[in-house]
Design a protein around this motif. Sequence first.
Motif, PDB file in Angstrom:
ATOM      1  N   ASP A  97       0.848  -1.190   0.000  1.00  0.00           N
ATOM      2  CA  ASP A  97       0.000   0.000   0.000  1.00  0.00           C
ATOM      3  C   ASP A  97       0.888   1.245   0.000  1.00  0.00           C
ATOM      4  O   ASP A  97       1.695   1.438   0.910  1.00  0.00           O
ATOM      5  N   ALA A  98       0.724   2.087  -1.018  1.00  0.00           N
ATOM      6  CA  ALA A  98       1.563   3.286  -1.124  1.00  0.00           C
ATOM      7  C   ALA A  98       1.359   4.243   0.034  1.00  0.00           C
ATOM      8  O   ALA A  98       2.232   5.063   0.341  1.00  0.00           O
ATOM      9  N   ASP A  99       0.205   4.156   0.698  1.00  0.00           N
ATOM     10  CA  ASP A  99      -0.085   5.051   1.817  1.00  0.00           C
ATOM     11  C   ASP A  99       0.425   4.510   3.151  1.00  0.00           C
ATOM     12  O   ASP A  99       0.274   5.171   4.179  1.00  0.00           O
ATOM     13  N   ARG A 100       1.000   3.312   3.136  1.00  0.00           N
ATOM     14  CA  ARG A 100       1.450   2.668   4.379  1.00  0.00           C
ATOM     15  C   ARG A 100       2.927   2.299   4.258  1.00  0.00           C
ATOM     16  O   ARG A 100       3.270   1.181   3.888  1.00  0.00           O
ATOM     17  N   PRO A 101       3.809   3.251   4.565  1.00  0.00           N
ATOM     18  CA  PRO A 101       5.245   2.973   4.460  1.00  0.00           C
ATOM     19  C   PRO A 101       5.709   1.974   5.513  1.00  0.00           C
ATOM     20  O   PRO A 101       5.035   1.747   6.521  1.00  0.00           O
ATOM     21  N   VAL A 102       6.856   1.389   5.253  1.00  0.00           N
ATOM     22  CA  VAL A 102       7.533   0.534   6.221  1.00  0.00           C
ATOM     23  C   VAL A 102       8.765   1.295   6.708  1.00  0.00           C
ATOM     24  O   VAL A 102       9.486   1.893   5.913  1.00  0.00           O
ATOM     25  N   GLY A 173       7.885  -4.887  -4.034  1.00  0.00           N
ATOM     26  CA  GLY A 173       7.558  -3.671  -4.766  1.00  0.00           C
ATOM     27  C   GLY A 173       7.822  -2.373  -4.047  1.00  0.00           C
ATOM     28  O   GLY A 173       7.373  -1.312  -4.496  1.00  0.00           O
ATOM     29  N   TYR A 174       8.579  -2.419  -2.938  1.00  0.00           N
ATOM     30  CA  TYR A 174       8.877  -1.205  -2.179  1.00  0.00           C
ATOM     31  C   TYR A 174      10.139  -0.526  -2.711  1.00  0.00           C
ATOM     32  O   TYR A 174      11.133  -1.187  -3.010  1.00  0.00           O
ATOM     33  N   TRP A 175      10.089   0.797  -2.807  1.00  0.00           N
ATOM     34  CA  TRP A 175      11.271   1.604  -3.111  1.00  0.00           C
ATOM     35  C   TRP A 175      11.960   1.884  -1.788  1.00  0.00           C
ATOM     36  O   TRP A 175      11.370   2.452  -0.857  1.00  0.00           O
ATOM     37  N   ARG A 176      13.205   1.492  -1.661  1.00  0.00           N
ATOM     38  CA  ARG A 176      13.929   1.583  -0.392  1.00  0.00           C
ATOM     39  C   ARG A 176      14.709   2.902  -0.363  1.00  0.00           C
ATOM     40  O   ARG A 176      15.702   3.052  -1.072  1.00  0.00           O
ATOM     41  N   LEU A 177      14.238   3.818   0.450  1.00  0.00           N
ATOM     42  CA  LEU A 177      14.815   5.161   0.511  1.00  0.00           C
ATOM     43  C   LEU A 177      15.531   5.358   1.842  1.00  0.00           C
ATOM     44  O   LEU A 177      14.906   5.377   2.903  1.00  0.00           O
ATOM     45  N   THR A 193       6.204   7.781  -5.729  1.00  0.00           N
ATOM     46  CA  THR A 193       4.753   7.817  -5.548  1.00  0.00           C
ATOM     47  C   THR A 193       4.205   6.485  -5.067  1.00  0.00           C
ATOM     48  O   THR A 193       3.088   6.422  -4.568  1.00  0.00           O
ATOM     49  N   GLY A 194       4.967   5.420  -5.210  1.00  0.00           N
ATOM     50  CA  GLY A 194       4.491   4.093  -4.847  1.00  0.00           C
ATOM     51  C   GLY A 194       4.877   3.695  -3.432  1.00  0.00           C
ATOM     52  O   GLY A 194       5.259   4.532  -2.605  1.00  0.00           O
ATOM     53  N   PRO A 195       4.813   2.403  -3.126  1.00  0.00           N
ATOM     54  CA  PRO A 195       5.179   1.902  -1.793  1.00  0.00           C
ATOM     55  C   PRO A 195       6.633   2.234  -1.464  1.00  0.00           C
ATOM     56  O   PRO A 195       7.514   2.098  -2.316  1.00  0.00           O
ATOM     57  N   VAL A 196       6.883   2.657  -0.231  1.00  0.00           N
ATOM     58  CA  VAL A 196       8.230   3.073   0.146  1.00  0.00           C
ATOM     59  C   VAL A 196       8.614   2.479   1.484  1.00  0.00           C
ATOM     60  O   VAL A 196       7.781   2.357   2.393  1.00  0.00           O
ATOM     61  N   VAL A 243       5.628  11.355   3.595  1.00  0.00           N
ATOM     62  CA  VAL A 243       4.970  10.279   2.860  1.00  0.00           C
ATOM     63  C   VAL A 243       3.463  10.453   2.912  1.00  0.00           C
ATOM     64  O   VAL A 243       2.763  10.309   1.894  1.00  0.00           O
ATOM     65  N   ALA A 244       2.935  10.777   4.079  1.00  0.00           N
ATOM     66  CA  ALA A 244       1.491  10.970   4.217  1.00  0.00           C
ATOM     67  C   ALA A 244       1.009  12.177   3.419  1.00  0.00           C
ATOM     68  O   ALA A 244      -0.066  12.144   2.804  1.00  0.00           O
ATOM     69  N   ALA A 245       1.804  13.238   3.391  1.00  0.00           N
ATOM     70  CA  ALA A 245       1.375  14.480   2.746  1.00  0.00           C
ATOM     71  C   ALA A 245       1.424  14.403   1.223  1.00  0.00           C
ATOM     72  O   ALA A 245       0.724  15.145   0.542  1.00  0.00           O
ATOM     73  N   ARG A 246       2.212  13.493   0.674  1.00  0.00           N
ATOM     74  CA  ARG A 246       2.365  13.448  -0.790  1.00  0.00           C
ATOM     75  C   ARG A 246       1.088  13.034  -1.501  1.00  0.00           C
ATOM     76  O   ARG A 246       0.901  13.314  -2.662  1.00  0.00           O
ATOM     77  N   THR A 247       0.169  12.358  -0.762  1.00  0.00           N
ATOM     78  CA  THR A 247      -1.059  11.872  -1.402  1.00  0.00           C
ATOM     79  C   THR A 247      -2.222  12.824  -1.202  1.00  0.00           C
ATOM     80  O   THR A 247      -3.320  12.560  -1.661  1.00  0.00           O
ATOM     81  N   GLU A 248      -2.022  13.890  -0.446  1.00  0.00           N
ATOM     82  CA  GLU A 248      -3.129  14.787  -0.144  1.00  0.00           C
ATOM     83  C   GLU A 248      -3.291  15.836  -1.253  1.00  0.00           C
ATOM     84  O   GLU A 248      -2.360  16.169  -1.959  1.00  0.00           O
TER      85      GLU A 248
END
Length: 248
Positions: A97-102, A173-177, A193-196, A243-248
Amino acid sequence: MQGGRGSGRASTGNVRLWGRHAVEAALKNPDRIHRKLWATREGIASLDGELPDDFPVEYADAADLGRLVARDAPHQGLVLECAPLDDVHLADVIDGDADRPVVVLDQVTDPHNVGAILRSAAAFGAAAVVTQDRHAPPESGVVAKSASGAMEIVPWVRVVNLSRALEELAEAGYWRLGLAGEAEAVFAEALPTGPVALVLGAEGEGLRQNVASHCDALARLPIGEAMESLNVSNAAAIALYAVAARTE
């Protein structure tokens, strides 16, 4: 352990929690096995909801409770002894889920920092916090008090090998930043923009080379020159907000 990338925790014995938020959250958590509650009458009255009639409670005064916890710990009239939470495997909590980072922590050993990061992870809807078992604090009252109840909400995955866990995140599918003060890229520019998966290292030492090499990109938070770095829990909170703000 699942393929060497599951939980590395080998919890033994009971865990003692204290403080209203930590104890209340543990009491409400159906996955907790509760052993005994020591409390003042005022502490019991402060809880949200009623305890079952057969719940094991021993009333005590504040001074007696102080002998059950870490020195000068703010127990607020409540001390709960319970079994540790069951082990959590990474594959069971990552959902893409792109809105739920790890949040992945590399050798962050201070229990106050880990607790504060769990709290921020709960506030911003993170899917999990991942640590390496040998280089992270155990589940404890200090972590729970700093987490203010979030230890019962956010899955805390303890792995044997952090690099392999990062490989598993990439496969999912997570982008590791990774956050690194020396990085050229600014965090907002590197955020996908995707899962991070947000990867943070210990204060001072930062990310270890092998962990950094398992990140898809490194980025820095744009802090002023007057400060060299941020506390790792503050950096995690800022990154989670971004991360949370990028989807608003």
